[in-house]
Design a protein around this motif. Structure first.
Motif, PDB file in Angstrom:
ATOM      1  N   GLU A   2       0.778  -1.313  -0.067  1.00  0.00           N
ATOM      2  CA  GLU A   2      -0.093  -0.028  -0.004  1.00  0.00           C
ATOM      3  C   GLU A   2       0.749   1.323  -0.001  1.00  0.00           C
ATOM      4  O   GLU A   2       0.558   2.135  -0.746  1.00  0.00           O
ATOM      5  N   GLU A   3       1.938   1.265   0.813  1.00  0.00           N
ATOM      6  CA  GLU A   3       2.597   2.426   0.600  1.00  0.00           C
ATOM      7  C   GLU A   3       3.582   2.579  -0.595  1.00  0.00           C
ATOM      8  O   GLU A   3       3.648   3.573  -0.831  1.00  0.00           O
ATOM      9  N   ILE A  17       3.947   5.046  -6.031  1.00  0.00           N
ATOM     10  CA  ILE A  17       3.665   5.116  -7.438  1.00  0.00           C
ATOM     11  C   ILE A  17       2.729   5.969  -8.167  1.00  0.00           C
ATOM     12  O   ILE A  17       2.893   6.523  -8.938  1.00  0.00           O
ATOM     13  N   LEU A  18       1.476   6.311  -7.124  1.00  0.00           N
ATOM     14  CA  LEU A  18       0.570   7.162  -7.774  1.00  0.00           C
ATOM     15  C   LEU A  18       0.939   8.574  -7.831  1.00  0.00           C
ATOM     16  O   LEU A  18       0.715   9.323  -8.480  1.00  0.00           O
ATOM     17  N   MET A  19       2.028   8.867  -6.802  1.00  0.00           N
ATOM     18  CA  MET A  19       2.612  10.330  -6.720  1.00  0.00           C
ATOM     19  C   MET A  19       3.366  10.325  -8.086  1.00  0.00           C
ATOM     20  O   MET A  19       3.417  11.472  -8.554  1.00  0.00           O
ATOM     21  N   HIS A  67      -5.869  20.635  -7.789  1.00  0.00           N
ATOM     22  CA  HIS A  67      -5.660  19.132  -8.075  1.00  0.00           C
ATOM     23  C   HIS A  67      -4.815  18.491  -7.289  1.00  0.00           C
ATOM     24  O   HIS A  67      -5.037  17.171  -7.018  1.00  0.00           O
ATOM     25  N   GLY A  68      -3.513  19.148  -7.139  1.00  0.00           N
ATOM     26  CA  GLY A  68      -2.535  18.346  -6.342  1.00  0.00           C
ATOM     27  C   GLY A  68      -2.845  18.158  -4.864  1.00  0.00           C
ATOM     28  O   GLY A  68      -2.692  17.095  -4.347  1.00  0.00           O
ATOM     29  N   ALA A  69      -3.735  19.038  -4.496  1.00  0.00           N
ATOM     30  CA  ALA A  69      -4.188  18.872  -2.959  1.00  0.00           C
ATOM     31  C   ALA A  69      -5.291  17.717  -2.827  1.00  0.00           C
ATOM     32  O   ALA A  69      -5.056  16.862  -1.984  1.00  0.00           O
ATOM     33  N   PRO A 110      -7.386   9.616  -2.733  1.00  0.00           N
ATOM     34  CA  PRO A 110      -7.720   8.512  -1.772  1.00  0.00           C
ATOM     35  C   PRO A 110      -6.443   8.468  -0.379  1.00  0.00           C
ATOM     36  O   PRO A 110      -6.739   7.682   0.348  1.00  0.00           O
ATOM     37  N   ILE A 111      -5.318   9.221  -0.575  1.00  0.00           N
ATOM     38  CA  ILE A 111      -4.370   9.117   0.086  1.00  0.00           C
ATOM     39  C   ILE A 111      -4.473   9.127   1.593  1.00  0.00           C
ATOM     40  O   ILE A 111      -4.397   8.379   2.493  1.00  0.00           O
TER      41      ILE A 111
END
Length: 220
Positions: free
Chosen positions: A91-92, A97-99, A164-166, A172-173
């Motif tokens: 998950e971490e 990867i999402l970032m 958008h960044g926020a 979901p983070i």
């Protein structure tokens, strides 16, 4: 007087706009002189904070992997804890990867300013001991998750002008961070409830086994 006030308001509004726009990078290009590909307008403070935080997510993943591998050893044999820790590591890693995907989506250059070298000091001395216990591992995980969550709040603050960044970080983070902390703290309390009245080594060993089986069967 009214004209003076109106002029003052307009000047302050323009100054605020210039201050916000100054932090945005909207007119650069990553490509050749033809101007392609163009970077999608982004806030420099926001992307800098995201780049800095990616390493924190990988550090958290490595700590979970370390504890997962420890409990997976034949000499320890706690498959439930191993499964829980390794799933948490995934998950971490997925957050990191999402970032990275988000930076690519906005056209932010990803170069050597990103460092993924694992810092071994993330695993404190007490976590390196051979006698890593169930409770110590869970408490270490809570401490780490709280630290990472506070760091994410810092990123959200730096991205306050880049909505958008926020938003990427709040959902979901952050939602997953808060849910993970709640689950860990609940697991600690349940372990302590099971341990109540079992002060002898034999009783504690039985509690460790029961708790690990509950984790393995995902009944926590």
């Amino acid at each position: 007087m009214e004209r003076f006030l109106l002029a003052t308001v307009l000047i302050l509004g323009c100054a605020a706009t210039l201050e916000v726009n100054f932090n945005f990078h909207c007119d650069g290009t990553n490509g050749d002189a033809t101007g392609f590909p163009k970077e999608v307008c982004y806030n420099r403070h926001c992307t800098k904070a995201i780049k800095s935080h990616i390493k924190n997510e990988f550090d958290a993943a490595f700590l979970y992997m370390h504890m997962g591998a420890y409990f997976a050893q034949d000499s320890v044999a706690r498959p439930g804890l191993a499964k829980f820790m390794l799933e948490s590591a995934s998950e971490e890693r997925s957050h990191a990867i999402l970032m990275l995907d988000y930076l690519n989506k906005r056209g932010v250059p990803i170069s050597q300013d990103l460092s993924f070298t694992f810092n071994e000091t993330t695993i404190k001395d007490e976590h390196k001991k051979e006698s890593l216990t169930v409770l110590l591992a869970l408490e270490a995980a809570v401490t780490m998750e709280m630290t990472v969550t506070n760091q994410i709040h810092h990123v959200v603050k730096e991205c306050q002008h880049d909505f958008h960044g926020a938003d990427v970080f709040t959902n979901p983070i952050l939602d997953e961070q808060h849910e993970g902390i709640r689950k860990l703290q609940g697991a600690i309390q349940e372990y302590k409830n099971l341990l109540h009245g079992h002060s002898q080594p034999e009783g504690k060993a039985m509690v460790d086994f029961i708790f690990d089986q509950k984790l393995l069967k995902e009944s926590l």
